[in-house]
Every structure is written in C-alpha cells, then in structure tokens.
Motif scaffolding. Structure first.
Motif: not given
Length: 111
Positions: A48-57, A25-40
């Motif tokens: 914590e963001v369950p399921g957020l791993v390298d390569g995850a859609r 499910g969706p999680r509200l997360v703090w993020a930073l927009w930098r150089e054309g990408t979102v960083l989390v």
C-alpha cells in the motif's frame, strides 16, 4: 555522466525504490523498471502506498545497486497504467517469492 543513463543502469538492477507521493512520507516499495518507466503494483497482496493516485507528484529515491548509497531523488508523476499480458507476466515473474495479486499498477514518469 548523464543522470538518465545513471538512473537507467541503477533501475535495471533495483528491486525496490523509495516513493514519496506529495503530502506523504517515503515508502520502500517493490518496483519494476520496464521500457523506461518505473512500475509499482499496489493493493491486493501487494504494498500500500498512501497518496499514490493517478496524477500524483512523487519523489522517487534511487539507491546505488552496488553500494546501496543514495544515488538520486527524482520528481515523477504517477499514472495509472493499463497492464497488458506481457507486462503482467513481467510483474509476476519479478516477484520470486509470491504470486502477486494487485489492484492497480502505476507508472512513475519522469518529469
């Protein structure tokens, strides 16, 4: 108006976005927009963001910075990021109320 320009304008002002890795499910997360990408940043003292791993859609939901209404849902791919000192400093300075200590940082790249 082109969607990338709309997203760029919104994400420059956004402090948080909704992230939903596939199968989670969706999680509200703090993020930073930098150089054309979102960083989390995750783990440690960060969210914590369950399921957020390298390569995850992931579906990234962006809200309008002025009206807070739904602006767009965008498909992204999470990529584990190696954070240089400049980016780490930007991540730390964006967190005004804490000294963040993260385990991992992901770039959410637009598909």
């Amino acid at each position: 108006m082109e969607i990338t320009r709309v997203l760029d304008n919104a994400l420059r002002k956004a402090a948080a976005v909704w992230v939903a890795p596939d199968g989670h499910g969706p999680r509200l997360v703090w993020a930073l927009w930098r150089e054309g990408t979102v960083l989390v940043a995750v783990g440690g003292t960060e969210q914590e963001v369950p399921g957020l791993v390298d390569g995850a859609r992931c579906v990234l939901t962006v809200r309008s910075p002025s009206t807070h209404s739904h602006l767009a849902d965008v498909t992204t791919t999470a990529r584990l990021a190696e954070v240089d000192e400049e980016t780490a400093a930007a991540l730390r300075s964006a967190r005004l109320n804490t000294t963040p200590q993260w385990e991992s940082v992901y770039r959410l790249e637009f598909a």
